[in-house]
Scaffold this active site. Sequence first.
Site, PDB file in Angstrom:
ATOM      1  N   HIS A  85      43.302  39.876  40.427  1.00 27.31           N
ATOM      2  CA  HIS A  85      42.615  39.586  41.678  1.00 27.31           C
ATOM      3  C   HIS A  85      42.185  40.910  42.288  1.00 27.31           C
ATOM      4  CE1 HIS A  85      41.782  38.015  45.694  1.00 27.31           C
ATOM      5  NE2 HIS A  85      42.383  39.100  46.131  1.00 27.31           N
ATOM      6  N   PHE A 106      39.429  23.228  42.218  1.00 28.63           N
ATOM      7  CA  PHE A 106      40.405  23.973  41.429  1.00 28.63           C
ATOM      8  C   PHE A 106      41.576  24.492  42.262  1.00 28.63           C
ATOM      9  CE2 PHE A 106      36.969  26.979  42.573  1.00 28.63           C
ATOM     10  CZ  PHE A 106      37.679  27.994  43.185  1.00 28.63           C
ATOM     11  N   ARG A 118      38.857  41.764  32.883  1.00 28.33           N
ATOM     12  CA  ARG A 118      38.818  40.338  32.547  1.00 28.33           C
ATOM     13  C   ARG A 118      38.269  40.108  31.137  1.00 28.33           C
ATOM     14  NH1 ARG A 118      37.194  38.239  38.625  1.00 28.33           N
ATOM     15  NH2 ARG A 118      39.307  37.692  39.281  1.00 28.33           N
ATOM     16  N   TYR A 121      45.316  31.902  49.123  1.00 28.98           N
ATOM     17  CA  TYR A 121      44.005  31.400  48.709  1.00 28.98           C
ATOM     18  C   TYR A 121      43.465  30.338  49.668  1.00 28.98           C
ATOM     19  CZ  TYR A 121      43.727  33.792  44.163  1.00 28.98           C
ATOM     20  OH  TYR A 121      43.600  34.739  43.159  1.00 28.98           O
ATOM     21  N   GLU A 138      44.668  40.526  53.058  1.00 29.30           N
ATOM     22  CA  GLU A 138      45.456  40.399  51.819  1.00 29.30           C
ATOM     23  C   GLU A 138      46.538  41.478  51.717  1.00 29.30           C
ATOM     24  OE1 GLU A 138      42.445  40.279  48.762  1.00 29.30           O
ATOM     25  OE2 GLU A 138      41.858  38.225  49.305  1.00 29.30           O
ATOM     26  N   LYS A 171      47.873  39.030  37.788  1.00 28.07           N
ATOM     27  CA  LYS A 171      48.225  37.609  37.890  1.00 28.07           C
ATOM     28  C   LYS A 171      49.270  37.220  36.837  1.00 28.07           C
ATOM     29  CE  LYS A 171      43.817  36.113  39.935  1.00 28.07           C
ATOM     30  NZ  LYS A 171      42.706  35.123  39.844  1.00 28.07           N
ATOM     31  N   THR A 230      34.318  36.643  37.372  1.00 23.94           N
ATOM     32  CA  THR A 230      35.426  35.687  37.492  1.00 23.94           C
ATOM     33  C   THR A 230      35.691  34.991  36.163  1.00 23.94           C
ATOM     34  OG1 THR A 230      34.705  35.299  39.770  1.00 23.94           O
ATOM     35  CG2 THR A 230      36.270  33.719  38.836  1.00 23.94           C
ATOM     36  N   ARG A 256      36.292  45.694  41.999  1.00 20.67           N
ATOM     37  CA  ARG A 256      35.570  44.487  41.583  1.00 20.67           C
ATOM     38  C   ARG A 256      34.785  44.739  40.292  1.00 20.67           C
ATOM     39  NH1 ARG A 256      36.745  39.609  43.875  1.00 20.67           N
ATOM     40  NH2 ARG A 256      34.630  38.984  43.298  1.00 20.67           N
ATOM     41  N   ASN A 311      42.654  34.539  34.826  1.00 25.70           N
ATOM     42  CA  ASN A 311      41.744  35.671  34.616  1.00 25.70           C
ATOM     43  C   ASN A 311      42.339  37.029  34.974  1.00 25.70           C
ATOM     44  OD1 ASN A 311      41.673  35.332  37.339  1.00 25.70           O
ATOM     45  ND2 ASN A 311      39.465  34.987  37.502  1.00 25.70           N
TER      46      ASN A 311
HETATM   47  P1  GDP Z   1      37.293  36.159  42.207  1.00 27.64           P
HETATM   48  O1  GDP Z   1      36.969  36.802  43.522  1.00 27.64           O
HETATM   49  O2  GDP Z   1      36.460  36.689  41.058  1.00 27.64           O
HETATM   50  O3  GDP Z   1      38.773  36.178  41.888  1.00 27.64           O
HETATM   51  O4  GDP Z   1      36.858  34.629  42.302  1.00 27.64           O
HETATM   52  P2  GDP Z   1      36.951  33.532  43.482  1.00 27.64           P
HETATM   53  O5  GDP Z   1      37.343  34.163  44.784  1.00 27.64           O
HETATM   54  O6  GDP Z   1      35.681  32.752  43.437  1.00 27.64           O
HETATM   55  O7  GDP Z   1      38.115  32.539  42.991  1.00 27.64           O
HETATM   56  C1  GDP Z   1      39.468  32.877  43.136  1.00 27.64           C
HETATM   57  C2  GDP Z   1      40.179  32.527  41.852  1.00 27.64           C
HETATM   58  O8  GDP Z   1      40.124  31.112  41.660  1.00 27.64           O
HETATM   59  C3  GDP Z   1      39.569  33.100  40.573  1.00 27.64           C
HETATM   60  O9  GDP Z   1      39.926  34.435  40.311  1.00 27.64           O
HETATM   61  C4  GDP Z   1      40.101  32.147  39.530  1.00 27.64           C
HETATM   62  O10 GDP Z   1      41.474  32.423  39.203  1.00 27.64           O
HETATM   63  C5  GDP Z   1      40.035  30.804  40.271  1.00 27.64           C
HETATM   64  N1  GDP Z   1      38.754  30.108  40.054  1.00 27.64           N
HETATM   65  C6  GDP Z   1      37.528  30.439  40.537  1.00 27.64           C
HETATM   66  N2  GDP Z   1      36.586  29.577  40.155  1.00 27.64           N
HETATM   67  C7  GDP Z   1      37.239  28.636  39.406  1.00 27.64           C
HETATM   68  C8  GDP Z   1      36.817  27.457  38.718  1.00 27.64           C
HETATM   69  O11 GDP Z   1      35.634  27.081  38.730  1.00 27.64           O
HETATM   70  N3  GDP Z   1      37.781  26.744  38.057  1.00 27.64           N
HETATM   71  C9  GDP Z   1      39.087  27.136  38.035  1.00 27.64           C
HETATM   72  N4  GDP Z   1      39.977  26.381  37.362  1.00 27.64           N
HETATM   73  N5  GDP Z   1      39.525  28.241  38.671  1.00 27.64           N
HETATM   74  C10 GDP Z   1      38.606  28.988  39.341  1.00 27.64           C
END
Ligand code: GDP
Length: 137
Positions: free
Chosen positions: A115, A57, A102, A49, A126, A9, A91, A85, A112
């Site tokens: 992805h 968010f 991370r 996304y 994707e 990222k 996350t 993963r 973070n």
């Molecule tokens: P991942 O699969 O671990 O990447 O997590 P998710 O699919 O739930 O979310 C996608 C991305 O959105 C994450 O990697 C973060 O960059 C962002 N994100 C997820 N949860 C939050 C949150 O609660 N707040 C904010 N600001 N960003 C979030």
Amino acid sequence: MERTLTIIKPDAVAAGHIGDIIKIFESNQLTIKAARLVSLTKKEAEGFYAVHRGKGFFDSLTSFMSSGPALPMVLEGDDAIARLRKLMGATNPANAEEGTIRKLYAQDIEHNAVHGSDATETAAFEIAYFFPGIDLA
Ligand code: GDP
């Protein structure tokens, strides 16, 4: 053998961690099959996304993802989706295990570092999103 999509990222690219993160992939038998440095538009980040559209968010996340260069890559290896993963960690880096990408390189729950696809179907979507129709190496 399985394929998955990772993105280094914009936060990790800007901080100079491309090499560190690729080193972790390569030392864990995840082979790079395709790679491309991209500067996403906000619309492209929103398309990637789309599943998160409507969440609080979403705007902030897609602004961040379009804030600078990012490096999507196709990785291949045994059980690549689940293993990536695990290497990524939770996350929110505050909850990530020691040694995960991370834990090492993320700043917060949004910025973070990486992805990784979370399932076979999302990996297919994707990979096609960033590498449409390419003949993988
Ligand atoms: P991942 O699969 O671990 O990447 O997590 P998710 O699919 O739930 O979310 C996608 C991305 O959105 C994450 O990697 C973060 O960059 C962002 N994100 C997820 N949860 C939050 C949150 O609660 N707040 C904010 N600001 N960003 C979030």
